[in-house]
Design a protein around this motif. Sequence first.
Motif, mmCIF file in Angstrom:
data_model
loop_
_atom_site.group_PDB
_atom_site.id
_atom_site.type_symbol
_atom_site.label_atom_id
_atom_site.label_comp_id
_atom_site.label_asym_id
_atom_site.label_seq_id
_atom_site.Cartn_x
_atom_site.Cartn_y
_atom_site.Cartn_z
ATOM 1 N N ARG A 193 -3.035 -4.430 -5.671
ATOM 2 C CA ARG A 193 -2.362 -5.295 -4.699
ATOM 3 C C ARG A 193 -2.216 -6.721 -5.227
ATOM 4 N NH1 ARG A 193 -5.315 -1.899 -0.732
ATOM 5 N NH2 ARG A 193 -7.118 -3.300 -0.817
ATOM 6 N N ASN A 195 0.828 -1.213 0.000
ATOM 7 C CA ASN A 195 0.000 0.000 0.000
ATOM 8 C C ASN A 195 0.861 1.262 0.000
ATOM 9 O OD1 ASN A 195 -2.728 -0.700 -0.212
ATOM 10 N ND2 ASN A 195 -2.865 -1.253 1.948
ATOM 11 N N LEU A 241 -7.694 -0.503 -5.956
ATOM 12 C CA LEU A 241 -6.684 -0.830 -4.949
ATOM 13 C C LEU A 241 -6.527 -2.343 -4.799
ATOM 14 C CD1 LEU A 241 -7.521 1.867 -2.248
ATOM 15 C CD2 LEU A 241 -5.519 1.805 -3.759
#
Length: 559
Positions: A510, A403, A506
């Motif tokens: 990831r 992140n 997101l």
Amino acid sequence: MPILSTLAGRATWLIQLVAARSREPKYIVAAFAAVVAIWAARYAYRLVVPPRALRHLPHAPMTAYLRSFVRGDGFLEYKPVLLDLTRKDALRKGAIKSMEDTPTVFLAWLLGRWIVHLARPEDIKMLYTQPEVFEKDVVSDGLGFMPLFLGRNVFSVPTPEWKHHRKVVNPAFRRGWATSFFGEPARHLIAELDAASAAGKTIDPADWMQRMTLDALSLAAFGTNLDSIRHPNGDMVALYNAIMKDVVNLRDLLNPWYKRSAKGQQMKLMIEQFNDFVFDLIDTKTAQLKEQGKLGRDGAEGEGDDRRDLLEMMIEAAEGSDFTREDLRANTIIFFLAGHDTTANELCFAIYLMGLHKDVQAKARAEVIRIMGEDAARHAATCDAVDMDYPTSEQERAMIYINFVIKETMRLYPSVAKLPRRITTAPVTLTDGTKLPVGTKITVDTYAMQHDKAVYGPDADEFKPDRWASTVGKDNTVAMHPPAHNYTWAPFGGGQRICLGMQFSLVEQRVVLAMMLLRYEWDVVGNASALRGVPDMIPSDVTLHSKGIKVQLRRRNVA
């Protein structure tokens, strides 16, 4: 402006003559010509000079913008130049103290309009949290055929109409996203990258990430994988890519006859063909849901929602409402468009930055191995691509350092470099006292703000993921919403109209980065400008899309 005064005087004289000699054609023609000349001069003047109420704000000359458009400069070529010209004007006007500073409010020119740009976090917060004052500036006909492609959707419409759209669209986004949406296409991606790696070939991550995210988006939005990774020349893939290549070509938009030209008519035809494809998907899925008895039930929530596609959930939520077939198409398209291109760009830049900064790459890889386990990591590095594991939802949520990498990548290279325009519905006073009248077109300059040394310090232009360590919460999660950063980080926008696809993007980043890290080690090679940290860009005033980055992949050796 002297020429306007002269022309106005001349026209007045001619009009008086016409009144006196109304039957003499030569005077009528002369008066008409003078009026046309005045109109042309006024138009040119307004094109070049900012409106009187905004003229005191720092700005680069219109000619500098026009020159960059005509040359086809990439974003990272023209943005620093224009910012420096703006700084010089700001320094001259006393708005900043040195050329190291970035003006907190300035003007920029775009296709005949002067737009106020905000770069101060406090002002940006005001814009995002007061939608009734900073209303959406609806996409106009001046953007070629983009309105035909996008339609009116939850992203683009004014607030009253937005409330109508969000009742149907929001439920489809207020859920988790199964990692299989991304892991399955990523397996196909890795199979192709394995072949390139084995042959010693370099890859362009921009191209591969565009194809990867296109497949993930088509799967998540339509329930149909376009499979552009394995079939890059498929009919719908080729059609979509052709549209995206030129639909917002600034050179075309500067051409007043573009929409009537052969090229313009071809663009219209391609968009209509793609729209028909989406309408067919809507009709087919609606019929299937009716046959299965799923329409008319209460809401769109249920078992396995994280694996259901967006279109299916919107059709269910729209049942019994006045949400039209066109509303469904427009809202599916905007998610498809925004979620595909922007996420692809961020994945490309993350791979690029980790290729330049091998220490960051190693640290990110170590985290993924720790979370997924040594055995899973060894298997991921050695198995056939089709058998490669992808992170579970629990595992991808635990990736803290990944992140950090994502946040720092999106700070340096925000896919959407500035917020689509808003327009003031009431007089506004910014935090430095600048007053903006009603009807001012305004945007958030995300790129300028996220590179501001006054906000991020002297290393603002450097890639340092660890700068985000302070954003880890007590629950061991990394804050991703703008209020957590006092609006100094806002690549997804903010407020009640924050990007609905934020969580989708997101999760995808990831999952894909974790799989790449488990499978490969890589370096940036070739392109000299990319090796200097300034990759070439495809010309655009809004999105950052690289070209020419070359990456050398090597399968990880875990023996």
